[in-house]
Scaffold this motif. Structure first.
Motif, PDB file in Angstrom:
ATOM      1  N   LYS B 298       0.834  -1.207   0.000  1.00  0.00           N
ATOM      2  CA  LYS B 298       0.000   0.000   0.000  1.00  0.00           C
ATOM      3  C   LYS B 298       0.867   1.254   0.000  1.00  0.00           C
ATOM      4  CE  LYS B 298      -4.373  -1.542   1.897  1.00  0.00           C
ATOM      5  NZ  LYS B 298      -5.469  -1.265   2.839  1.00  0.00           N
ATOM      6  N   GLN B 299       1.882   1.268   0.847  1.00  0.00           N
ATOM      7  CA  GLN B 299       2.773   2.434   0.892  1.00  0.00           C
ATOM      8  C   GLN B 299       3.470   2.647  -0.444  1.00  0.00           C
ATOM      9  OE1 GLN B 299       5.258   1.462   4.210  1.00  0.00           O
ATOM     10  NE2 GLN B 299       3.727   2.064   5.718  1.00  0.00           N
ATOM     11  N   LEU B 300       3.752   1.546  -1.100  1.00  0.00           N
ATOM     12  CA  LEU B 300       4.474   1.607  -2.374  1.00  0.00           C
ATOM     13  C   LEU B 300       3.629   2.186  -3.497  1.00  0.00           C
ATOM     14  CD1 LEU B 300       7.147   0.630  -3.777  1.00  0.00           C
ATOM     15  CD2 LEU B 300       5.950  -1.513  -4.278  1.00  0.00           C
ATOM     16  N   THR B 301       2.309   2.005  -3.419  1.00  0.00           N
ATOM     17  CA  THR B 301       1.468   2.297  -4.587  1.00  0.00           C
ATOM     18  C   THR B 301       0.358   3.315  -4.365  1.00  0.00           C
ATOM     19  OG1 THR B 301       0.005   0.479  -3.975  1.00  0.00           O
ATOM     20  CG2 THR B 301       1.755  -0.026  -5.536  1.00  0.00           C
ATOM     21  N   GLN B 302      -0.084   3.496  -3.121  1.00  0.00           N
ATOM     22  CA  GLN B 302      -1.285   4.321  -2.937  1.00  0.00           C
ATOM     23  C   GLN B 302      -0.912   5.788  -2.791  1.00  0.00           C
ATOM     24  OE1 GLN B 302      -4.405   2.314  -3.137  1.00  0.00           O
ATOM     25  NE2 GLN B 302      -2.605   1.347  -4.021  1.00  0.00           N
ATOM     26  N   PHE B 303      -1.627   6.636  -3.499  1.00  0.00           N
ATOM     27  CA  PHE B 303      -1.361   8.076  -3.439  1.00  0.00           C
ATOM     28  C   PHE B 303      -2.680   8.829  -3.429  1.00  0.00           C
ATOM     29  CE2 PHE B 303      -1.479   6.916  -7.924  1.00  0.00           C
ATOM     30  CZ  PHE B 303      -2.307   7.878  -8.467  1.00  0.00           C
TER      31      PHE B 303
END
Lengths: 308, 308
Positions: B298-303
């Motif tokens: 999630k941290q890698l992809t969610q914005f």
């Protein structure tokens, strides 16, 4: 809104791809960066050099996008930097056919007086000595200095490159260059080593495989939009850098959260750049198209998983 | 919860990577798929074949994870399928050193009676004729048939492969295989062509560059987690497929939204698989570790970008 100072080449390119070839057309890192950043309506300036052969219409086109061109030196009797290249069928590799430095050989960048206090500085790919000279001309310490570079300078200007890397906050390079710069194959390890060379933020561009930003244990990834056709990859990396720095300049926010959005916008804008030859697509791009594509990026990446 | 039927190899592998080498260890597509799917506590069964030389402890290990092993035939006096390979320094390519088909040469899959009504069927990489035989044994039409395959079958069993591709709902293949299967370089175009061959959903695995799922104009992308070290890529694609099909079986939801989550879980589980040799890491994996890694995805992809 922050002022954005851009240094880089303004040039002629002649490009051959499996889809066709061009004569000398408008190119150069600063051109692509400027065009890309102009989508954020920021107050920007380009520092560069061209020859007397450079058409006024190109300069007018940049000026019409609110880009200050007073820092683009026109050398009397000089010829503009010229690059020619041919892409292979996979579009991921290319051969350089011609490089004529011309006026770039003796380029001595002069930052316009009213941009010496720019909050954001975008150092496009160029000799690291030129990049350093621009940093040294700043009268106020910029909030963020972003550096783009390439393997060529690792091969032939290593010490100058390391010196300028030490001075910047963000570096953007591609995956192979990150490996060459760090001596590490793993991009996670490469980013760790590059952090230690200076930049707090390391952006690794992977072309059609997207881009990663690393900071202090945090990683964020922006995919490239899967496209039916990549027509001409020239300028995609510069367009990415222009989207990144333009976003930051507009929002005046240099947090990691802001940079996440900045690489999404960089990837968004780069996905347009490759759709036509040269700067063609970037010149016709509208705000509506960018927003529409932003929605595609969301659909491509956003998910909802309940953790239980 | 749906029943998940898995067909594929259960085998011995001997692996050499830049980090070391193994003797004959547990391997095989169905092994990796079953281990991966078992993280969803689904009711699954493996259809496969081994020789008399296959240790009971491996079968016990699978059975202990709620995997029905009654469909794993043990051939008296037979030898288990054996593959040996050596990875190059970049870990993205490998040489096959040994392939001994052994009992796999005459494998005639028999689906256990109580799994002939499985809602989800996961056809692991194997001769397409064997995959077809499993489909034909189903007494109820499955809700979803997922097929994994590879270039080897394109080279030597083209017609059989096309026939089974026509029957499935989801195909998972890697990028080079998608190009070979479709004759298109662009993955977007490749997916369009593969859709027309039968599968409504096309999953293209790009190894360290993540995975894409295509359906009727929709595209979703799951990145691979950037890792400091890839120790052994063997089984990563099968683990991905096991995560995908296990998620679908658990949630009984074959919508595109569900499949988005399924490829995120596939990528999540595959990121563990490569951390140690063979099945080692998958055997020690805990639910807490998977949830922790989901947060990293999630941290890698969610914005969050405000569109204005």
């Amino acid at each position: 809104m922050s002022k954005l100072l851009i240094v880089g080449t303004v040039a002629f390119d002649a490009i051959e791809t499996p889809f066709g070839k061009t004569d000398k057309i408008l190119g150069g890192a600063a051109t692509y960066i400027g065009l890309s950043a102009s989508n954020f309506n920021v107050d920007s300036a380009i520092v560069s050099v061209v020859g007397e052969d450079f058409p006024q219409e190109h300069l007018d086109m940049l000026a019409a996008r609110n880009i200050d061109i007073s820092g683009i030196e026109i050398v009397e009797g000089g010829k503009t930097f010229f690059w020619s290249g041919k892409y292979h069928n996979d579009m991921n590799s290319r051969d350089t056919l011609v490089t004529e430095l011309n006026v770039l050989a003796d380029f001595n960048p002069v930052v316009p007086e009213n941009y010496k206090d720019s909050e954001i500085v975008m150092l496009g790919n160029l000799h690291p000595g030129v990049q350093m000279s621009v940093i040294n001309q700043m009268t106020e310490k910029p909030k963020l200095i972003v550096l783009d570079t390439m393997n060529f300078w690792m091969d032939c200007a290593w010490d100058d490159l390391l010196a300028v890397i030490k001075k910047v906050d963000v570096i953007t390079i591609n995956d192979e260059e990150a490996r060459q710069l760090s001596g590490e194959y793993s991009l996670v390890k490469a980013a760790q080593k590059i952090h230690k060379m200076g930049p707090e933020y390391v952006v690794i561009k992977k072309g059609e495989h997207g881009a990663l930003i690393f900071n202090d244990g945090n990683i964020f990834f922006a995919p490239a939009l899967p496209l039916e056709e990549v027509f001409d990859p020239t300028g995609a990396g510069d367009t990415f850098a222009g989207g990144f720095s333009g976003y930051i300049a507009k929002h005046e926010d240099i947090s990691f959260e802001s940079m996440k959005n900045a690489i999404i916008y960089g990837s968004n804008l780069a996905s347009f750049c490759v759709e036509k030859f040269g700067t063609q697509r970037m010149e016709s791009l509208t705000k509506e198209e960018i927003i529409e594509r932003l929605k595609q990026f969301k659909q491509l990446t956003q998910f909802e998983i309940e953790v239980n």
